[in-house]
Design an enzyme around this catalytic site. Structure first.
Site, PDB file in Angstrom:
ATOM      1  N   GLY B  90       8.462 -43.132  15.616  1.00  0.00           N
ATOM      2  CA  GLY B  90       8.449 -42.232  14.481  1.00  0.00           C
ATOM      3  C   GLY B  90       8.178 -42.967  13.203  1.00  0.00           C
ATOM      4  N   THR B  91       6.997 -42.787  12.695  1.00  0.00           N
ATOM      5  CA  THR B  91       6.592 -43.529  11.516  1.00  0.00           C
ATOM      6  C   THR B  91       5.328 -42.906  10.978  1.00  0.00           C
ATOM      7  OG1 THR B  91       7.402 -45.693  12.176  1.00  0.00           O
ATOM      8  CG2 THR B  91       5.441 -45.691  10.879  1.00  0.00           C
TER       9      THR B  91
END
Lengths: 199, 293
Positions: B90-91
């Site tokens: 998640g980025t």
């Protein structure tokens, strides 16, 4: 997803590869070159798993160049193809097999042009024309129908264009452009990139 | 050991608590599925002597025996540590090249499954004065590999009295990560260098040089904004605001990106870090500007 094609003529080999470097659903690069120059008259086209392609192809490339440095003359395309196949085979049953599909195209001064098809199970076949990838399913029959051993350079490029047209028409994935190169007794020549529609 | 056998101690479950099973014995001697409760495997041909007596317990034998357990036990996979939580990448990180240098931007949320593990992570870290790396993937792996890379670059600099080029750095990193291909190492780094070079290196082995890269779960959203408005001739302010906008839109749509945006601008003079901005305020400003509030 990726596509490689090679067509051998009486005194040349024409090869093309798509230019997409993808990561899951994203095209990370649109101008990625999948051809590796092994020597003045040998090209290795390499597709497959992300890191394996570059690692394996560069390994073969450097070893072919090392052979030339040590012995003073270059490996022939057939010898280079067999060397590549041997390496693939050696790694196949190790803990780190290379998942790569290859086309090796070259011109030998004594034997003439040669196109070698290799796949990740390290099979090797010398073929008059060959293709890798999902696109191969769509284009091999076109090659079967229209290929003749005495194609001229222009006819070979037209045959290549027919194949790419078919891909643009029926292949579900977008492959906007293709790098095209021709190998003959003079060496490797870059031909015009084949793109789909206006860019 | 002989005393243990006579007392039939090995068959009791107490044995597991008293003697931590060394990796060597547990792979080779015990029946993995019964967790050693059946007792050590005995040799069929030599009077039922426990098998471990045939392999001398040399000082270094554990490393030898650990090397390929699969060759002793066909079909038993090597024991790996279970992850305590599901990993997700998640980025949103992005980098692009323009006339004024290179911009690197990233969000600051570290997620672990559905939990925001940390809202203020630094995903962009400088390697040296003219090279910055944006990270995505597993936070721990990225942190470690950035340190390893920094160390190797510094060693190179000390040994050769010059800085390694960006493509050399990328190649070095890619070759260092190659032995871990196929394992759970997950790093996807974008090296942003002074020479207007941007190289994406990932633990799968990919190494791509290009003009614009966005990595992470929010990357499709960032590409949507960047691809439309990016051009070579942007001014510095326009480029910075474009990067902020792209990260903002990505964090709005992607659940695993958010909190703040970090921005680095790398030029021939080195990198310059912009103050971290909270995207919550940006959202309200944007809504107000568009008259939706």
């Amino acid at each position: 997803m990726e596509y490689l094609i090679g067509i051998q003529g009486p005194d040349f080999v024409l090869v093309a590869a798509d230019n997409v470097a993808a990561s899951s659903i994203i095209q990370m690069k649109h101008d990625y070159d999948k051809m590796f120059k092994l020597s003045e008259k040998i090209l290795l086209l390499c597709v497959g798993e992300a890191g394996d392609t570059v690692q394996f192809a560069e390994y073969i490339q450097k070893n072919v160049q090392l052979y030339k440095m040590r012995n003073g003359y270059e490996l022939s395309p057939a010898a280079a193809a067999n060397f590549t196949r041997k390496n693939l085979a050696d790694y196949l049953r190790s803990r780190t097999p290379y998942h790569v599909n290859l086309l090796l195209a070259g011109y030998d001064d004594t034997d003439g042009p040669g196109l070698f098809y290799m796949d990740y199970l390290s099979s090797l076949a010398k073929a008059p024309f060959a293709a890798h990838g999902y696109g191969a399913f769509l284009t091999l029959s076109i090659l079967d129908r229209y290929y003749r051993p005495d194609l001229t350079r222009d006819e070979a490029v037209d045959l290549l264009k027919k194949c790419i047209e078919e891909l643009n028409k029926r292949f579900i994935l977008n492959l906007p452009s293709f790098t095209v190169r021709l190998i003959d007794k003079e060496g490797i020549h870059d031909l015009e990139k084949l793109t789909h529609g206006a860019k | 050991m002989a005393l243990e056998d006579i007392c039939n101690l090995r068959n009791s479950c107490l044995h597991q608590n008293w003697l931590p099973a060394s990796p060597a014995t547990s792979f080779l001697m015990t029946d993995c599925y019964n967790l050693g409760l059946k007792g050590p495997k005995k040799s069929q041909r030599n009077n039922e002597v426990p098998l471990q007596f045939f392999i001398p317990p040399l000082l270094n034998s554990t490393s030898f025996l650990n090397r390929s357990p699969s060759s002793y036990f066909q079909g038993n996979p090597p024991v790996t540590v279970r992850r305590p939580f599901p990993l997700s990448h998640g980025t949103t990180t992005l980098g692009f090249v323009f006339q004024g240098g290179v911009i690197a931007a990233a969000d600051t949320r570290a997620s672990a499954g559905g939990l925001v593990a940390c809202p203020e992570v630094e995903k962009i870290n400088p390697i040296h004065s003219h090279l910055v790396v944006t990270s995505s993937g597993s936070g721990a792996d990225c942190m470690l590999w950035e340190r390893i890379l920094t160390r190797e670059i510094r060693l190179y600099q000390l040994r050769h009295k010059r800085c390694l080029s960006i493509s050399g750095t990328a190649k070095l990193l890619s070759f260092m990560l190659h032995p871990f291909k196929g394992t759970d190492v997950c790093v996807a780094l974008t090296l942003c260098g002074w020479d207007k070079e941007l190289i994406y290196v990932c633990s799968d082995g990919a190494r791509l040089q290009g003009n614009i890269f966005s990595v992470g779960s929010g990357s499709p959203y960032a590409y949507g904004v960047l691809d439309r408005e990016l051009s070579w001739s942007l001014s510095n302010e326009e480029a910075i605001s474009l990067a902020r906008e792209a990260v903002f839109r990505a964090t709005h749509r992607d659940a695993y990106s958010g909190n703040n945006v970090d921005l680095f601008h790398i030029t021939a003079q080195g990198w310059h870090q912009r103050k971290r901005e909270n995207l919550k305020e940006e959202y309200y400003r944007d809504m107000k500007k568009r008259g939706l509030f």
